[in-house]
Design a protein around this motif. Sequence first.
Motif, PDB file in Angstrom:
ATOM      1  N   ARG A  74       0.984  -1.187   0.002  1.00  0.00           N
ATOM      2  CA  ARG A  74      -0.082   0.052  -0.102  1.00  0.00           C
ATOM      3  C   ARG A  74       0.908   1.220   0.027  1.00  0.00           C
ATOM      4  O   ARG A  74       0.668   2.334  -0.622  1.00  0.00           O
ATOM      5  N   ASN A  75       1.652   1.517   1.009  1.00  0.00           N
ATOM      6  CA  ASN A  75       2.722   2.487   0.797  1.00  0.00           C
ATOM      7  C   ASN A  75       3.592   2.707  -0.421  1.00  0.00           C
ATOM      8  O   ASN A  75       3.608   3.815  -0.837  1.00  0.00           O
TER       9      ASN A  75
ATOM     10  N   ASP B 184       3.494   5.849  -2.601  1.00  0.00           N
ATOM     11  CA  ASP B 184       4.858   6.703  -2.949  1.00  0.00           C
ATOM     12  C   ASP B 184       5.042   6.872  -4.350  1.00  0.00           C
ATOM     13  O   ASP B 184       5.542   7.687  -4.638  1.00  0.00           O
ATOM     14  N   ALA B 185       4.520   5.783  -4.941  1.00  0.00           N
ATOM     15  CA  ALA B 185       4.870   6.126  -6.586  1.00  0.00           C
ATOM     16  C   ALA B 185       3.711   6.754  -7.217  1.00  0.00           C
ATOM     17  O   ALA B 185       3.583   6.784  -8.509  1.00  0.00           O
ATOM     18  N   GLY B 186       2.948   7.154  -6.332  1.00  0.00           N
ATOM     19  CA  GLY B 186       1.448   8.025  -7.130  1.00  0.00           C
ATOM     20  C   GLY B 186       0.439   7.040  -7.731  1.00  0.00           C
ATOM     21  O   GLY B 186      -0.588   7.979  -8.425  1.00  0.00           O
ATOM     22  N   ILE B 187       0.690   5.755  -7.848  1.00  0.00           N
ATOM     23  CA  ILE B 187      -0.456   4.879  -8.278  1.00  0.00           C
ATOM     24  C   ILE B 187      -1.717   5.020  -7.428  1.00  0.00           C
ATOM     25  O   ILE B 187      -2.900   5.060  -8.058  1.00  0.00           O
TER      26      ILE B 187
ATOM     27  N   HIS C 241      -3.618   7.393   7.071  1.00  0.00           N
ATOM     28  CA  HIS C 241      -4.527   7.621   6.158  1.00  0.00           C
ATOM     29  C   HIS C 241      -4.019   8.591   4.867  1.00  0.00           C
ATOM     30  O   HIS C 241      -4.209   9.847   4.747  1.00  0.00           O
ATOM     31  N   ARG C 242      -3.396   7.905   4.159  1.00  0.00           N
ATOM     32  CA  ARG C 242      -2.834   8.591   3.212  1.00  0.00           C
ATOM     33  C   ARG C 242      -3.579   9.143   2.083  1.00  0.00           C
ATOM     34  O   ARG C 242      -3.101   9.589   1.100  1.00  0.00           O
ATOM     35  N   ARG C 243      -4.853   8.922   1.972  1.00  0.00           N
ATOM     36  CA  ARG C 243      -5.879   9.330   0.842  1.00  0.00           C
ATOM     37  C   ARG C 243      -6.050  10.742   0.749  1.00  0.00           C
ATOM     38  O   ARG C 243      -6.273  11.379  -0.248  1.00  0.00           O
ATOM     39  N   ILE C 244      -5.832  11.411   2.024  1.00  0.00           N
ATOM     40  CA  ILE C 244      -5.741  12.835   1.891  1.00  0.00           C
ATOM     41  C   ILE C 244      -4.125  13.294   1.811  1.00  0.00           C
ATOM     42  O   ILE C 244      -3.485  12.873   2.607  1.00  0.00           O
ATOM     43  N   TYR C 245      -4.007  14.340   1.069  1.00  0.00           N
ATOM     44  CA  TYR C 245      -2.716  14.878   0.870  1.00  0.00           C
ATOM     45  C   TYR C 245      -2.383  15.654   2.027  1.00  0.00           C
ATOM     46  O   TYR C 245      -3.254  16.608   2.529  1.00  0.00           O
ATOM     47  N   ARG C 246      -1.328  15.445   2.944  1.00  0.00           N
ATOM     48  CA  ARG C 246      -0.889  16.360   3.985  1.00  0.00           C
ATOM     49  C   ARG C 246       0.404  17.256   3.801  1.00  0.00           C
ATOM     50  O   ARG C 246       1.407  16.815   3.061  1.00  0.00           O
ATOM     51  N   ASP C 247       0.427  18.446   4.085  1.00  0.00           N
ATOM     52  CA  ASP C 247       1.436  19.303   4.038  1.00  0.00           C
ATOM     53  C   ASP C 247       2.497  19.111   5.130  1.00  0.00           C
ATOM     54  O   ASP C 247       3.782  19.249   4.946  1.00  0.00           O
TER      55      ASP C 247
END
Length: 372
Positions: free
Chosen positions: A45-46, A50-53, A171-177
């Motif tokens: 999953r990570n 990380d690859a943007g898939i 929760h990587r679905r949301i982009y965090r700054d």
Amino acid sequence: MKEAIRQMVNWQRIWNDDGSGILLRPVKAIAYALSLFYHLVINLRNRLYDAGIFPAVKLPCPVISVGNITVGGTGKTPTVIMLARQLSEKGWKPAILSRGYGGSSSHSVNVVADGKKILLSAKTAGDEPLLIAETLKDIPVLTGTSRIATGRAAVEKYGANVLLCDDAFQHRRIYRDINLVLLDSAAPLGNGYLLPRGSLREPSAALKRADALILTRVEENVPADNEIVKLAQINQTPLFRGRHVAREVIRREREMSLPLTYLAGKKVCAFCGIAQPQSFKKMIGAAGAQIASLDIFPDHHRYEINELEGIINKFTESGADFILTTEKDGARLTDFPEFLKPIYLLRIAMEIIPDSRLWDDFIEELLKNRTV
């Protein structure tokens, strides 16, 4: 179902490797096998993220995640409260997003508080979101099954210009700054195993995603050979120290607060349902109170009337001065107003040491760089 399984299996005994007998060995073996499979899934999953898939959705304002890498209490909620206050004082308009753990609502967006009044109970929203809403009365708090939806609602309906995501490191679905990760100084990586054999949600390599680490429940300098200090140096990640501090004693029913010195010399019957009950016990003792009894329940425990009656009986029999619990537990007692009336609640905060100004400047600089 999950609660029933959790009650049947004492995961803490398994994670602690306390050598508590032959009976746990088969359970540990099965848990270890499952953790290997979990490891493969998490790594895959990570890598896809990380690859943007698997794309992360970027919202129209900065997003700060406050999370951890282990199951259990590292101090996320008091850190979110501390950070929200800090940002508000700097002129930002924060809103807080939470998954609403323990809440009954399955809606994609639940407005716990709109920055003016509290709209949902702990039963619907979860105890931590309600606690945050009660502490930060002028800041919107939202929960829901979709962080994307709650984030957009916070921006569009309440004009938020920075979002704080409580417990969102995985929760990587949301982009965090900004990714902030909390680690308990007593066992920052648990027993070193992934779920369910250990308390790790991800391998320690995931900490490379962090913009800063906060080692919590720290009372003194951290040795240079500490595993997290070494890991932070390898990853070139800023490392801060934080401690949980008992601030005051409050009475919800009377909307009153008392200084911590009020506990000195008092005899109390205490109870709590939090991840780190020994921390609560230590704070009571440090305040100079005598503990007549201490009832410990599971984290996020939903109290039953017979349990509360048992606490009252102990209070009556012990001749204690009053009953004391945590403010987080108080949020789960709103369904028992008559019981809650005489209860005293210990308010606990996060404090960055030795100098919080370094932390303030660090966050402000990160936000400035990420919003350019």
